[in-house]
Enzyme design. Sequence first.
Site, PDB file in Angstrom:
ATOM      1  N   GLN A 181       0.776  -1.256  -0.081  1.00 14.66           N
ATOM      2  CA  GLN A 181      -0.016  -0.075   0.018  1.00 14.66           C
ATOM      3  C   GLN A 181       0.984   1.124   0.113  1.00 14.66           C
ATOM      4  O   GLN A 181       0.362   2.420   0.122  1.00 14.66           O
ATOM      5  CB  GLN A 181      -0.938   0.044   1.129  1.00 14.66           C
ATOM      6  CG  GLN A 181      -1.992  -1.090   1.294  1.00 14.66           C
ATOM      7  CD  GLN A 181      -2.830  -1.125   2.376  1.00 14.66           C
ATOM      8  OE1 GLN A 181      -2.498  -0.444   3.154  1.00 14.66           O
ATOM      9  NE2 GLN A 181      -3.831  -1.900   2.444  1.00 14.66           N
ATOM     10  N   HIS A 247      -1.056  -0.101   5.912  1.00 16.50           N
ATOM     11  CA  HIS A 247      -1.588   0.854   6.840  1.00 16.50           C
ATOM     12  C   HIS A 247      -0.720   1.905   7.257  1.00 16.50           C
ATOM     13  O   HIS A 247      -0.194   2.079   8.286  1.00 16.50           O
ATOM     14  CB  HIS A 247      -1.945   0.170   8.188  1.00 16.50           C
ATOM     15  CG  HIS A 247      -3.328  -1.075   7.751  1.00 16.50           C
ATOM     16  ND1 HIS A 247      -3.877  -1.598   9.095  1.00 16.50           N
ATOM     17  CD2 HIS A 247      -3.846  -1.109   6.854  1.00 16.50           C
ATOM     18  CE1 HIS A 247      -4.801  -2.384   8.599  1.00 16.50           C
ATOM     19  NE2 HIS A 247      -4.797  -2.056   7.286  1.00 16.50           N
TER      20      HIS A 247
END
Length: 468
Positions: A181, A247
């Site tokens: 991510q 995250h």
Amino acid sequence: MYYNSLLTACLLFLLSVSCNPSGQDAAPFGKAEEQYKTYCASCHGEKMTAFTDRQWKHGNSDSALLASIRHGYPDAGMPGFDSVLTDSDKQNLVAYIQSGIANAGKYTFEDKPTTNLFQADSMKFRLDTVFSGKGDIPWSIAFLPGGDLLVTERGGQLYRLSSNRTTTAITGVPAVLAEGQGGLFDVAADPAFASNKTIYLSYAKGVKTDSGVVATTAVSRAILDGTTLKEVNEIFEAKPYWLTKHHYGGRLAFTKEGYLLISVGDRGKEFVTPQSLLQGAGKIHRIKTDGSIPADNPFVQQPGAVASVYSYGHRNPQGMAVHPQTGAIWENEHGPRGGDEINIADAGKNYGWPVITYGINYDGTVIAKSAEKEGMEQPVLYWLPSIGPSGLAFLSGDRYKGWKNVALVGSLRFRYLNVCHLSNNRVVREETVLKNIGRVRDVRVSPDGWVYVAVESPGYVFKLVPVQ
Ligand code: HEC
């Protein structure tokens, strides 16, 4: 007189369902809801999360649900309830669970965009394409005085869009770790950009070690000279680094005093980072624009605490904005499965992750026994099922009829724009627009009151233009 008649009305009403003059939180399933809390919630979650948002293993027809409840799955850890509950109790529980299943569909839409015209509740608007991405994920939009736009792409590119719609790649962007991510995240212009030409970039930063590449969320500031970044200096990094690549948080916003806010996700280390003040992850941070720490940050006096921490107990904040009237810091974050939240982040407050949450694990077991706890803050709003919120912007003014006092939130998962109508810091109504437009990664309101959204795959930035 009025109270008497209200009371009578309520008593009569009570015979069928519970009395609720406000009309909110009505409990149409009465006893089934109570029995769910008593017998099922400890494993399946207080708010029926497991059933609103799941892949069914044993089927979700009435008869399949009834069979699950009657016989349980003793080998997998669920007792049978045949002798505990009467037949009508079991039927009512089935109806209650079916209501949760129906709820799961509330953000999925048949409608597919066929033109660039869209209908909101009280107006029509069209999409004006201001940016067609070279990559897939435009992550953020910033407005410069004079009308130019900056757009980041997660792959690591930063673009300048001039008011005559030419797009130029900016050189000198710091190296980012575009993996998992990670990548280039937010871009923010200094409030005094007109005189100091300064911008801020947040990104995933990687460092090679013997055990592999470790990563964190970092922020640099730089001078933007035309389409070149100069004097690039790192002013923030969350410590420690982790081997995980998800995250990161990564949203930036300015407070009214001109401090820079940075959101950092829990880095997938929920049992280590969000509740510990010694950890940079799972926090909203507040710094001065040179990287130093404001003297009134809530934990500056606490030995060992990370001095930049402003609020904690966050999971993965992907939207953050300062309310233009109140100055309060609003953020939205992803829950585990169900339990995405909007919070108002106050100094020193604990937002509870992972001690309290409305969400559950991906395998259907509960994470937290409760969604509330003394000393931990409740969200302004939570979403069941998860919408995957990203981007957050406040809109007032009168360019968009019917959107008087709203917070706009993108949905990655259901691919639309969520319009939250606000009253006294509460979300009183949700409106869904741009259904099936694509994963909405960011939404912003320009200084002159126009709404812009960044959509993924292929990457676009659209301006919303009301039409008659
Ligand atoms: C002690 C924990 C526990 C309790 C209490 C419990 N369950 Fe379960 N339940 C489970 C587990 C674990 C599974 C998954 C079984 C499997 O994997 O085969 C499950 C599965 C189910 C399923 C099937 C889901 C599917 O995917 O098909 C239903 C329906 C269900 N439970 C309903 C209930 C209801 C209603 C209650 C309360 C009356 C309840 N359960 C109480 C643990 C529990």
